[in-house]
Design a protein around this motif. Structure first.
Motif, PDB file in Angstrom:
ATOM      1  N   GLU A  29       0.855  -1.192   0.000  1.00 32.91           N
ATOM      2  CA  GLU A  29       0.000   0.000   0.000  1.00 32.91           C
ATOM      3  C   GLU A  29       0.888   1.239   0.000  1.00 32.91           C
ATOM      4  N   SER A  30       0.485   2.225  -0.776  1.00 38.20           N
ATOM      5  CA  SER A  30       1.242   3.476  -0.829  1.00 38.20           C
ATOM      6  C   SER A  30       0.290   4.573  -1.303  1.00 38.20           C
ATOM      7  N   LEU A  31       0.841   5.712  -1.706  1.00 37.87           N
ATOM      8  CA  LEU A  31       0.048   6.728  -2.394  1.00 37.87           C
ATOM      9  C   LEU A  31       0.304   6.589  -3.886  1.00 37.87           C
ATOM     10  N   GLN A  32      -0.736   6.691  -4.697  1.00 31.89           N
ATOM     11  CA  GLN A  32      -0.495   6.771  -6.144  1.00 31.89           C
ATOM     12  C   GLN A  32       0.446   7.958  -6.348  1.00 31.89           C
ATOM     13  N   GLY A  33       1.580   7.700  -6.979  1.00 34.13           N
ATOM     14  CA  GLY A  33       2.595   8.749  -7.096  1.00 34.13           C
ATOM     15  C   GLY A  33       2.547   9.508  -8.409  1.00 34.13           C
ATOM     16  N   GLU A  34       1.831   8.969  -9.390  1.00 34.94           N
ATOM     17  CA  GLU A  34       1.924   9.515 -10.751  1.00 34.94           C
ATOM     18  C   GLU A  34       0.533   9.739 -11.339  1.00 34.94           C
ATOM     19  N   GLY A  35       0.443  10.763 -12.170  1.00 39.06           N
ATOM     20  CA  GLY A  35      -0.754  10.902 -12.997  1.00 39.06           C
ATOM     21  C   GLY A  35      -1.914  11.602 -12.319  1.00 39.06           C
ATOM     22  N   ILE A  43      -3.494   0.418  -3.392  1.00 45.97           N
ATOM     23  CA  ILE A  43      -2.808  -0.865  -3.197  1.00 45.97           C
ATOM     24  C   ILE A  43      -2.191  -1.253  -4.534  1.00 45.97           C
ATOM     25  N   PHE A  44      -0.893  -1.503  -4.514  1.00 45.70           N
ATOM     26  CA  PHE A  44      -0.166  -1.811  -5.750  1.00 45.70           C
ATOM     27  C   PHE A  44       0.095  -3.311  -5.843  1.00 45.70           C
ATOM     28  N   ILE A  45      -0.271  -3.882  -6.988  1.00 45.26           N
ATOM     29  CA  ILE A  45       0.064  -5.279  -7.284  1.00 45.26           C
ATOM     30  C   ILE A  45       1.036  -5.230  -8.458  1.00 45.26           C
ATOM     31  N   ARG A  46       2.282  -5.659  -8.212  1.00 46.62           N
ATOM     32  CA  ARG A  46       3.288  -5.559  -9.268  1.00 46.62           C
ATOM     33  C   ARG A  46       3.628  -6.950  -9.795  1.00 46.62           C
ATOM     34  N   THR A  47       3.179  -7.218 -11.033  1.00 41.29           N
ATOM     35  CA  THR A  47       3.485  -8.503 -11.652  1.00 41.29           C
ATOM     36  C   THR A  47       4.895  -8.466 -12.236  1.00 41.29           C
ATOM     37  N   LEU A  90      -2.825  -2.055 -10.747  1.00 39.06           N
ATOM     38  CA  LEU A  90      -2.174  -3.266 -11.269  1.00 39.06           C
ATOM     39  C   LEU A  90      -1.051  -2.806 -12.187  1.00 39.06           C
ATOM     40  N   THR A  91       0.187  -3.190 -11.826  1.00 36.42           N
ATOM     41  CA  THR A  91       1.338  -2.712 -12.575  1.00 36.42           C
ATOM     42  C   THR A  91       2.337  -3.839 -12.753  1.00 36.42           C
ATOM     43  N   GLY A  92       3.546  -3.498 -13.172  1.00 41.49           N
ATOM     44  CA  GLY A  92       4.538  -4.532 -13.403  1.00 41.49           C
ATOM     45  C   GLY A  92       5.926  -3.937 -13.450  1.00 41.49           C
ATOM     46  N   VAL A 117      -4.837   0.398 -14.336  1.00 42.39           N
ATOM     47  CA  VAL A 117      -3.832  -0.507 -14.894  1.00 42.39           C
ATOM     48  C   VAL A 117      -2.720   0.340 -15.488  1.00 42.39           C
ATOM     49  N   GLU A 118      -1.507   0.123 -15.009  1.00 43.58           N
ATOM     50  CA  GLU A 118      -0.327   0.795 -15.560  1.00 43.58           C
ATOM     51  C   GLU A 118       0.205  -0.093 -16.682  1.00 43.58           C
ATOM     52  N   THR A 119       0.233   0.449 -17.903  1.00 44.57           N
ATOM     53  CA  THR A 119       0.606  -0.386 -19.042  1.00 44.57           C
ATOM     54  C   THR A 119       1.450   0.392 -20.040  1.00 44.57           C
ATOM     55  N   LEU A 189      -2.486   9.351 -21.003  1.00 42.08           N
ATOM     56  CA  LEU A 189      -1.275   8.992 -21.746  1.00 42.08           C
ATOM     57  C   LEU A 189      -0.115   9.654 -21.009  1.00 42.08           C
ATOM     58  N   LYS A 190       0.708   8.827 -20.387  1.00 47.31           N
ATOM     59  CA  LYS A 190       1.725   9.341 -19.445  1.00 47.31           C
ATOM     60  C   LYS A 190       3.118   9.012 -20.003  1.00 47.31           C
ATOM     61  N   PHE A 191       3.754  10.040 -20.565  1.00 42.09           N
ATOM     62  CA  PHE A 191       5.042   9.819 -21.228  1.00 42.09           C
ATOM     63  C   PHE A 191       6.205  10.108 -20.278  1.00 42.09           C
ATOM     64  N   LEU A 256       5.505  11.583  -7.063  1.00 37.90           N
ATOM     65  CA  LEU A 256       5.369  11.863  -5.626  1.00 37.90           C
ATOM     66  C   LEU A 256       6.099  10.858  -4.749  1.00 37.90           C
ATOM     67  N   HIS A 257       6.025   9.579  -5.134  1.00 42.76           N
ATOM     68  CA  HIS A 257       6.629   8.534  -4.305  1.00 42.76           C
ATOM     69  C   HIS A 257       8.149   8.673  -4.273  1.00 42.76           C
ATOM     70  N   VAL A 258       8.728   9.188  -5.367  1.00 46.24           N
ATOM     71  CA  VAL A 258      10.185   9.384  -5.366  1.00 46.24           C
ATOM     72  C   VAL A 258      10.531  10.570  -4.456  1.00 46.24           C
ATOM     73  N   GLU A 266       8.745  -1.164  -2.480  1.00 44.45           N
ATOM     74  CA  GLU A 266       7.390  -1.172  -1.916  1.00 44.45           C
ATOM     75  C   GLU A 266       6.894   0.218  -1.530  1.00 44.45           C
ATOM     76  N   THR A 267       7.210   1.176  -2.380  1.00 45.74           N
ATOM     77  CA  THR A 267       6.657   2.529  -2.217  1.00 45.74           C
ATOM     78  C   THR A 267       6.090   3.008  -3.543  1.00 45.74           C
TER      79      THR A 267
HETATM   80  N1  LIG Z   1       3.686   5.208  -5.295  1.00 47.46           N
HETATM   81  C1  LIG Z   1       3.777   4.694  -6.523  1.00 47.46           C
HETATM   82  N2  LIG Z   1       2.964   5.164  -7.495  1.00 47.46           N
HETATM   83  C2  LIG Z   1       3.044   4.576  -8.707  1.00 47.46           C
HETATM   84  N3  LIG Z   1       2.292   4.818  -9.805  1.00 47.46           N
HETATM   85  C3  LIG Z   1       2.649   3.976 -10.786  1.00 47.46           C
HETATM   86  C4  LIG Z   1       3.643   3.129 -10.297  1.00 47.46           C
HETATM   87  C5  LIG Z   1       4.156   1.970 -11.052  1.00 47.46           C
HETATM   88  O1  LIG Z   1       5.261   1.495 -10.783  1.00 47.46           O
HETATM   89  O2  LIG Z   1       3.436   1.528 -11.935  1.00 47.46           O
HETATM   90  C6  LIG Z   1       3.922   3.520  -8.998  1.00 47.46           C
HETATM   91  C7  LIG Z   1       4.815   3.071  -7.959  1.00 47.46           C
HETATM   92  O3  LIG Z   1       5.684   2.216  -8.137  1.00 47.46           O
HETATM   93  N4  LIG Z   1       4.672   3.685  -6.751  1.00 47.46           N
END
Ligand SMILES: Nc1nc2[nH]cc(C(=O)O)c2c(=O)[nH]1
Ligand SMILES: C[S@@+](CC[C@H](N)C(=O)[O-])C[C@H]1O[C@@H](n2cnc3c(N)ncnc32)[C@H](O)[C@@H]1O
Ligand code: SF4
Ligand SMILES: [Mg+2]
Length: 267
Positions: A29-35, A43-47, A90-92, A117-119, A189-191, A256-258, A266-267
């Protein structure tokens, strides 16, 4: 907060169970950092596993050196339900290379979660998949690995970079899949920008996409994110990317997370 430390990390592991499973690198669990949802508890699930190899990938252990433990979808959902947030990301890696990601999205949506979904935009899920936000990050030429630009943190992978240069270059943009994603789901669309020189490629791509669909792509749907895995790397790119946003009319997104946790896992 971290749960993935409990998972065994075995590159060659196979799912133990008969049921649907996913290779999960981390779940936290973290804060959405982007977008557009930056700041929202999520809650982040990283495949694990990716069909591309960006040299700057900040999830090296999901692309260049995929490490994971297999988790049943039941177990993934149990872990998710241990947290309070109602947003799931859901990311990876690239989550959409796994068929089981679609089953997971359906099951999470049935439980009422908001699903991002981060893709990388190379694979469009079927119409009707309950995705609340397709966070599409098409990869620019500046992402392509070369022997001179091997993966960040894995200099010994310079040879792999040579192998992947062509494959990444050939696969990074798929207009049909990008158009399908944009037409099927709410999207951003996040470049990732390494600098000002990346803007013309973005403008060309947006023009091509607009020409090929009736779906509106507003300037505010286009987000410019500075490249950087650490605070000090971001400090070198973000000012220029902010200026490019002002000049182009596209949006700027922080990482933001950085800012908050640098490159901690796990952030
Ligand atoms: N806090 C946080 N926000 C995010 N938004 C997209 C991420 C990602 O790795 O997909 C990410 C991530 O890794 N951490
Ligand atoms: C690790 S990727 C996983 C999802 C998918 N494979 C993708 O690339 O969109 C998650 C997000 O991090 C971004 N990203 C990866 N490395 C980065 C870096 N060094 N600087 C800025 N953003 C980065 C990606 O562009 C994407 O938006
Ligand atoms: S597409 Fe995403 S996960 Fe794959 S290498 Fe690029 S940033 Fe990393
Ligand atoms: Mg990330």
């Amino acid at each position: 907060m971290p749960v993935s430390s409990e998972l065994s990390v075995d590159q060659d592991s196979q799912p133990d169970s008969e049921g649907p499973a996913l290779p999960v690198n981390e779940l936290f669990e973290s804060l959405q950092g982007e977008g557009v949802l930056a700041g929202v508890p999520s809650i982040f699930i990283r495949t694990s596993g990716c069909n591309l190899r960006c040299w700057f990938c900040d999830s090296y252990h999901t692309s260049w050196e995929p490490t994971h433990a297999w988790m049943d979808l039941d177990e993934v959902i149990d872990r998710v339900s241990e947290f309070d947030a109602n947003h799931v990301v859901l990311t990876g890696g690239e989550p959409l290379i796994h068929e089981e990601s679609i089953a997971l999205i359906n099951r999470l949506a049935n439980r009422g979660y908001h699903i991002t979904v981060e893709t990388n935009g190379t694979i469009a899920p079927p119409p009707g998949t309950p995705i609340d936000l397709a966070s599409i990050s098409p990869k620019l030429a500046s992402s392509t690995p070369t022997p001179e630009r091997p993966p960040a943190g894995g200099e010994e992978d310079a040879v792999d970079a040579e192998d992947w240069q062509q494959r990444h270059e050939a696969g990074r943009i798929d207009h049909d899949e990008l158009t399908a994603l944009i037409e099927r789901f709410p999207f951003q669309l996040k470049f990732v920008l390494t600098g000002r020189d990346d803007l013309p490629e973005i403008e060309d791509l947006i023009a091509d996409l607009r020409a090929g669909t009736e779906t509106e792509i507003a300037d505010s749907d286009v987000l410019l994110m500075p490249e950087g895995q650490t605070r000090s790397q971001l400090a070198e790119t973000r000012q220029e990317v902010a200026e490019v946003a002002i000049e182009s009319g596209y949006r700027y997104t922080p990482r933001l997370h950085v800012d908050l946790w640098n490159d901690a896992p796990e952030t």
